[in-house]
Design a protein around this motif. Structure first.
Motif, PDB file in Angstrom:
ATOM      1  N   ALA A 244       0.829  -1.208   0.000  1.00 18.95           N
ATOM      2  CA  ALA A 244       0.000   0.000   0.000  1.00 18.95           C
ATOM      3  C   ALA A 244       0.863   1.258   0.000  1.00 18.95           C
ATOM      4  N   MET A 245       1.974   1.229   0.754  1.00 18.65           N
ATOM      5  CA  MET A 245       2.853   2.398   0.800  1.00 18.65           C
ATOM      6  C   MET A 245       3.514   2.628  -0.553  1.00 18.65           C
ATOM      7  N   ALA A 246       3.969   1.538  -1.199  1.00 21.49           N
ATOM      8  CA  ALA A 246       4.595   1.672  -2.510  1.00 21.49           C
ATOM      9  C   ALA A 246       3.618   2.262  -3.522  1.00 21.49           C
ATOM     10  N   GLN A 247       2.386   1.782  -3.482  1.00 20.07           N
ATOM     11  CA  GLN A 247       1.377   2.294  -4.403  1.00 20.07           C
ATOM     12  C   GLN A 247       1.035   3.750  -4.097  1.00 20.07           C
ATOM     13  N   LEU A 248       0.938   4.065  -2.817  1.00 17.89           N
ATOM     14  CA  LEU A 248       0.616   5.430  -2.412  1.00 17.89           C
ATOM     15  C   LEU A 248       1.681   6.405  -2.904  1.00 17.89           C
ATOM     16  N   ASP A 355       0.335  24.672   5.497  1.00 18.69           N
ATOM     17  CA  ASP A 355      -0.711  24.201   4.583  1.00 18.69           C
ATOM     18  C   ASP A 355      -0.462  22.775   4.118  1.00 18.69           C
ATOM     19  N   VAL A 356       0.767  22.308   4.196  1.00 16.31           N
ATOM     20  CA  VAL A 356       1.106  21.015   3.616  1.00 16.31           C
ATOM     21  C   VAL A 356       0.476  19.869   4.388  1.00 16.31           C
ATOM     22  N   GLY A 357       0.435  19.961   5.719  1.00 13.29           N
ATOM     23  CA  GLY A 357      -0.139  18.880   6.526  1.00 13.29           C
ATOM     24  C   GLY A 357      -1.562  18.539   6.141  1.00 13.29           C
ATOM     25  N   PRO A 358      -2.480  19.501   6.132  1.00 11.48           N
ATOM     26  CA  PRO A 358      -3.859  19.181   5.722  1.00 11.48           C
ATOM     27  C   PRO A 358      -3.952  18.649   4.293  1.00 11.48           C
ATOM     28  N   TRP A 363      -4.898  13.856   0.911  1.00 10.67           N
ATOM     29  CA  TRP A 363      -4.420  13.005  -0.182  1.00 10.67           C
ATOM     30  C   TRP A 363      -4.248  11.559   0.273  1.00 10.67           C
ATOM     31  N   VAL A 364      -3.664  11.355   1.449  1.00  7.45           N
ATOM     32  CA  VAL A 364      -3.477   9.996   1.956  1.00  7.45           C
ATOM     33  C   VAL A 364      -4.821   9.322   2.185  1.00  7.45           C
ATOM     34  N   ALA A 374      -4.117   4.801   8.271  1.00  8.73           N
ATOM     35  CA  ALA A 374      -3.014   5.727   7.994  1.00  8.73           C
ATOM     36  C   ALA A 374      -2.886   6.760   9.111  1.00  8.73           C
ATOM     37  N   ASP A 375      -1.641   7.052   9.440  1.00 10.32           N
ATOM     38  CA  ASP A 375      -1.335   8.124  10.383  1.00 10.32           C
ATOM     39  C   ASP A 375      -0.319   9.046   9.718  1.00 10.32           C
ATOM     40  N   VAL A 376      -0.652  10.333   9.626  1.00 12.43           N
ATOM     41  CA  VAL A 376       0.239  11.319   9.002  1.00 12.43           C
ATOM     42  C   VAL A 376       0.689  12.298  10.074  1.00 12.43           C
TER      43      VAL A 376
END
Length: 481
Positions: A244-248, A355-358, A363-364, A374-376
């Motif tokens: 999943a990470m590779a695809q993401l 702004d990048v975090g949101p 996107w994730v 998922a945890d960002v």
């Protein structure tokens, strides 16, 4: 240390003084580079303190009447001030740093990293040592430059009030720098900030950095099964977080090389025709760049932009690391419970790190498959992009100073955009002063890498340029910077 001399094509009192006192600059640099001021390693905290003490003493020897070491919760910064006797003189603040990067891997160094070694290179003598240009060399030339300015003008005080703020944690992300700026804003008040932590295009190409990119970082964790599972018993039956990470991450850019986060480009101001023309003036051999500092087989990136534009003036998203599951010797046939990745984003124009975090979370969430949590994590802070006003009187003063030191004309000075990031935007926000960049580094100086070096003739030119700069800035009326 010995070195080649700058050309005497356009003799000036500043150059004459610099040429007569090169040994002073070389001796100062040699002594300072022997202090392993690695801010990222707590074991070197005493060395970072020793580095600050060395610089404070060197500034006193130069003649600065006010020199102070400013403690922070981390490493100390050094502040110095030399007021001009002219009541209406503008105030310039020089920014740099005295901490250095770690030396790993040590076995790749040709000489001990904290034993400065003079090496004869194709462009003249070089000094190899950690911090040689980043940033001790860039700071050290100001010591000689100030003395040259005073000698050339016959003054007892500089033509402008000169302040220096040399921090000790830049290579660790400047975690305490914004707070220091807020706490000491009254002492740091100025009309212009001169950043000496950059460089030029080539030894024979007088140039000035006019912009730096911002930075935001993030870490993504994907979780699948509660525990690592036997890949024979469960493979093909449950989602794999590493898959999943590779695809993401494969979808982080589209087929045109553009970042796919929603809203990522909303605040990006397109490059103007003038900006693109100025960047195109910089001589750039892409194959030479690939074979040399880039160490890459091909160039890649966002379609529609040159390589120089991609690395200096466009935003990016990069995967810095991925890990999860088993990576030891042999095999361990599992479906891992977790996968991780670290990312960084370089930002331009009006983009804001917060702004990048949101954008990343949205996107994730939209792209992880069912059964994967998922945890960002996006740390607070980040670095905002910053730039100089190309049409300001202060910029004209800088171009004139560089041109004089490089036997050139102001209109021939090239404009560079620095792809890296630093705390310069914090200086602008806290002090409300415009930025100028005056550094003597080169793309081939191997900063942050083994065998970091500085070309001595570049430091000589830097010392002369800063001597000219104080005279040139004194002619710019306060309030017109």
């Amino acid at each position: 240390m010995s070195s080649s001399r700058p050309s005497a094509e356009r003799d000036s009192a500043e150059r004459t003084y610099v040429l007569a006192h090169l040994d002073d600059l070389h001796a100062d640099l040699d002594a300072w580079l022997r202090i392993p001021s690695i801010s990222a390693d707590p074991a070197h905290a005493p060395d970072v303190a020793d580095s600050a003490a060395w610089l404070a003493e060197a500034l006193r020897r130069t003649g600065f009447p006010t020199v102070e070491i400013w403690p922070t919760p981390g490493a100390p910064a050094v502040f110095a001030e030399w007021p001009s006797a002219d009541a209406d003189a503008p105030v310039a603040l020089v920014y740099g740093h005295h901490d250095v990067q770690p030396v790993d891997p040590p076995d790749l160094w040709e000489h001990p990293p904290f034993e400065p070694t003079v090496v004869e290179g194709p462009d003249g003598p070089e000094v190899h040592a950690r911090g040689a240009i980043d940033d001790k060399g860039n700071v050290a030339f100001h010591l000689l430059g100030m003395r040259a300015h005073l000698a050339a003008t016959g003054r007892d005080t500089p033509a402008v009030t000169v302040k220096l703020l040399i921090e000790g944690e830049e290579e660790s992300g400047s975690p305490n720098f914004p707070a220091l700026l807020r706490e000491r804003a009254d002492r740091l008040a100025c009309d212009v900030v001169v950043v000496s932590d950059t460089g030029m295009a080539a030894p024979d190409l007088p140039s000035a950095v006019v912009a730096m990119r911002g930075l935001a970082d993030a870490e993504i964790t994907l979780r699948g099964p509660d525990i690592d599972l036997h890949s024979g018993s469960f493979g093909g039956g449950v989602p794999n977080p590493l898959h999943a990470m590779a695809q993401l991450l494969a979808g982080l850019h589209d087929e045109h090389g553009r970042v796919t986060l929603p809203g990522f480009y909303d605040k990006v101001r397109p490059l103007s025709d003038r900006e693109r023309e100025l960047m195109a003036r910089v001589p750039f051999d892409e194959q030479e760049w690939l074979d040399g500092p880039a160490a890459s087989r091909v160039a890649a990136g966002e379609e529609g932009y040159s390589t120089l534009e991609r690395v200096g003036a466009r935003p990016t998203a990069e995967v810095n690391g991925m890990w999860g599951g088993y990576t030891g010797p042999g095999h361990k046939t599992i479906i891992p419970a977790e996968a991780h990745a670290k990312l960084t984003f370089r930002l331009v124009s009006e983009q804001a790190p917060e702004d990048v975090g949101p954008q990343l979370r949205e996107w994730v969430e939209a792209n992880v498959p069912a059964g994967i949590e998922a945890d960002v994590h996006t740390p607070p802070g980040g670095v905002s992009p910053c730039s100089s006003d190309l049409d300001s009187p202060a910029m004209s003063a800088l171009l004139a100073a560089i041109a004089q030191a490089w036997d050139s004309d102001p209109g021939e000075v090239l404009y560079l955009r620095e792809g890296g990031s630093g705390p310069e935007a914090d200086l602008v926000e806290a002090l409300g002063a415009p930025l100028l960049f005056l550094g003597a580094g080169l793309p081939t100086d191997r900063i942050h890498s083994p065998n970091e070096r500085v070309l001595l003739s570049m430091l000589h030119r830097g010392a002369e340029a800063t001597a000219h700069l104080w005279r040139e800035l004194a002619a710019v009326p306060v309030g017109n910077r």
